[in-house]
Design a protein around this motif. Structure first.
Motif, short mmCIF file in Angstrom:
data_model
loop_
_atom_site.label_atom_id
_atom_site.label_comp_id
_atom_site.label_asym_id
_atom_site.label_seq_id
_atom_site.Cartn_x
_atom_site.Cartn_y
_atom_site.Cartn_z
N ASN A 1 0.86 -1.18 0.00
CA ASN A 1 0.00 0.00 0.00
C ASN A 1 0.90 1.23 0.00
O ASN A 1 1.50 1.57 1.02
CB ASN A 1 -0.91 -0.02 1.23
N ASN A 2 1.00 1.89 -1.15
CA ASN A 2 1.97 2.96 -1.33
C ASN A 2 1.33 4.34 -1.22
O ASN A 2 0.33 4.64 -1.87
CB ASN A 2 2.64 2.82 -2.70
N PHE A 3 1.96 5.19 -0.40
CA PHE A 3 1.48 6.55 -0.16
C PHE A 3 2.33 7.55 -0.92
O PHE A 3 3.51 7.75 -0.60
CB PHE A 3 1.53 6.88 1.34
N TRP A 4 1.74 8.15 -1.98
CA TRP A 4 2.34 9.30 -2.63
C TRP A 4 1.43 10.49 -2.40
O TRP A 4 0.23 10.44 -2.69
CB TRP A 4 2.52 9.08 -4.14
N VAL A 5 2.01 11.58 -1.87
CA VAL A 5 1.25 12.77 -1.49
C VAL A 5 1.82 13.95 -2.27
O VAL A 5 3.01 14.24 -2.18
CB VAL A 5 1.36 13.03 0.03
N PRO A 6 1.01 14.67 -3.06
CA PRO A 6 1.53 15.69 -3.97
C PRO A 6 1.81 17.04 -3.35
O PRO A 6 2.27 17.95 -4.04
CB PRO A 6 0.39 15.82 -4.99
N ASP A 7 1.58 17.21 -2.07
CA ASP A 7 1.60 18.52 -1.42
C ASP A 7 2.88 19.31 -1.70
O ASP A 7 3.99 18.79 -1.59
CB ASP A 7 1.43 18.37 0.09
N GLY A 8 2.68 20.59 -2.04
CA GLY A 8 3.83 21.46 -2.27
C GLY A 8 3.43 22.81 -2.82
O GLY A 8 2.25 23.09 -3.05
#
Length: 431
Positions: free
Chosen positions: A184-191
């Protein structure tokens, strides 16, 4: 002489040549058969998903091209995947994003459950495919300003935290159903698009949000948590909260799998050089094998020097039991099934090339300080008859070898893909 007998003759000669440098071809093929690549579902529909909310792709993601035949529903996507798997040797996994659930009516992302993925679980069981998963922190009104888990608004943060918790439970159910851990992979685009005045506060919020998501203990035999770093994205060119350093530290201190995406670093950086370093400190790695062209543009994987270097590092370090190989690219300018087949077959080809190296001899020469012979042997290896071994592997796996797979995709395009009448506008950019 028939094509089959020519193939067997070429293979026998290749085996003999590899034996002359101390390589056991059958042992290499046996190891290759045990490797399952996690094929990404989002190549088949341009990362649209099946929420049917009308929300456009965003948060630094988009796809270029408008080739006809995009999958519009789970049935079409599964059909396309079955065609691709039939042309790829070996038994491989499927990587699903949360937006690919089967929703009879709109469901908020913090309320999704395993019932929305039961169709995928049943399909995977019937196909002999094992599933991986990803929360979807993009293409949603609560991500429109570029922030999710690091958002300054606690209500929006809570929404995305609840989404992450829901996804962990779905992944655990998938892993339990298939008797294999679901990554279960967490990629978070915040920036931020431009220079931030405060780099620290968003990173503190992201770490706290992740801690809350991972607070519930999960059985490692059912699901593994992975965290994925990024240098920059569209709309976050100046600052990404979840940088490599952030997630490297997080993975070490929280005992998480670290995901390295081949397109998520500076154009002069490569992930092959990071594998041996990171595995000194983290338990396992997830690789997103992709191909960035000058930037993170997620092109179809080709037989590049870096792809070969990635697989060489995995084999030379004896990391096959600690590295999970997944794919991450999307191209709507070419036949989407062909994109899957080209990228996955190239990944397997590069791995086979690495398995056919005289690793022990190369490392012995290095330890003895004979760098001349080491370099010479590495260079001679490049003209060894790898192609004959690959063709034999495909033939014995029951899939077309050489370019023969292309006619199968052309027939599928003619009989299936061309009948999908939906036209959709060309979109631009990347993840």
């Amino acid at each position: 002489m028939t094509s089959s007998s020519r193939l067997e003759t070429a293979y026998a000669l290749a085996v003999e040549q590899y034996q002359s440098v101390g390589v056991d071809v059958e042992a290499a093929l046996a190891r290759l058969r045990d490797v399952s690549v996690s094929v990404h579902c989002w190549q088949g529909d341009d990362v649209a998903g099946f929420e049917n909310t009308g929300q456009t792709l965003g948060s630094g993601l988009a796809v270029t091209g408008n080739y006809p035949g995009r999958a519009r529903n789970p049935e079409e996507l599964r059909s396309d995947l079955e065609k691709a798997y039939a042309l790829i040797p070996g038994s491989h996994r499927l990587n699903l994003h949360a937006i690919y659930g089967e929703f009879d009516e709109p469901v908020e992302r913090n309320e999704i459950g395993v019932e929305h993925f039961q169709g995928w679980i049943e399909w995977a069981r019937g196909q002999g495919v094992q599933l991986d998963f990803n929360p979807s922190y993009f293409s949603h009104p609560n991500a429109d300003d570029g922030f999710t888990l690091a958002h300054p608004d606690s209500g929006i943060r809570d929404f995305w935290i609840e989404h992450g918790i829901a996804c962990r439970r779905i992944a655990a159910a998938m892993g339990k159903a298939q008797d294999s851990p679901c990554m279960n992979n967490f990629w978070v685009p915040d920036g931020y698009k431009d220079l931030p005045a405060d780099r620290t506060a968003p990173r503190k919020r992201l770490a706290d949000s992740l801690d809350r998501i991972f607070a519930e203990s999960m059985n490692a035999s059912e699901t593994l948590d992975s965290v994925e770093c990024k240098l920059f994205g569209i709309g976050s060119e100046s600052y990404v909260v979840g940088s490599h350093e952030f997630y490297m530290g997080y993975a070490i201190t929280r005992n998480k799998v670290l995901c390295l995406d081949a397109g998520h670093f500076h154009p002069t950086e490569v992930i092959s050089d990071k594998i041996s370093s990171t595995l000194l400190y983290v338990p396992e790695l997830l690789l997103h094998v992709s191909r960035g062209v000058r930037w993170d543009s997620d092109h179809v994987v080709t037989m590049s020097d870096e792809l070969q270097a990635i697989m060489q590092e995995i084999v030379r370090g004896d990391y096959l039991n600690r590295v999970h190989i997944g794919l991450d690219f999307f191209d709507a300018s070419i036949n989407r099934v062909s994109a899957w087949v080209i990228g996955t077959r190239n990944t397997l080809k590069a791995l086979l090339m690495a398995l056919l190296e005289p690793r022990d001899e190369l490392q012995r020469l290095e330890q003895e300080g004979d760098f001349t012979s080491r370099l010479a042997l590495m260079e001679e290896q490049k003209t060894m008859p790898f192609g004959a071994v690959w063709d034999y592997y495909c033939e014995t796996a029951g899939v077309p070898f050489g370019r023969n797979w292309m006619s199968a995709v052309a027939d599928y395009e003619s009989s299936v893909l061309s009948r999908r009448s939906e036209s959709h506008p060309e979109t631009v950019a990347t993840a």
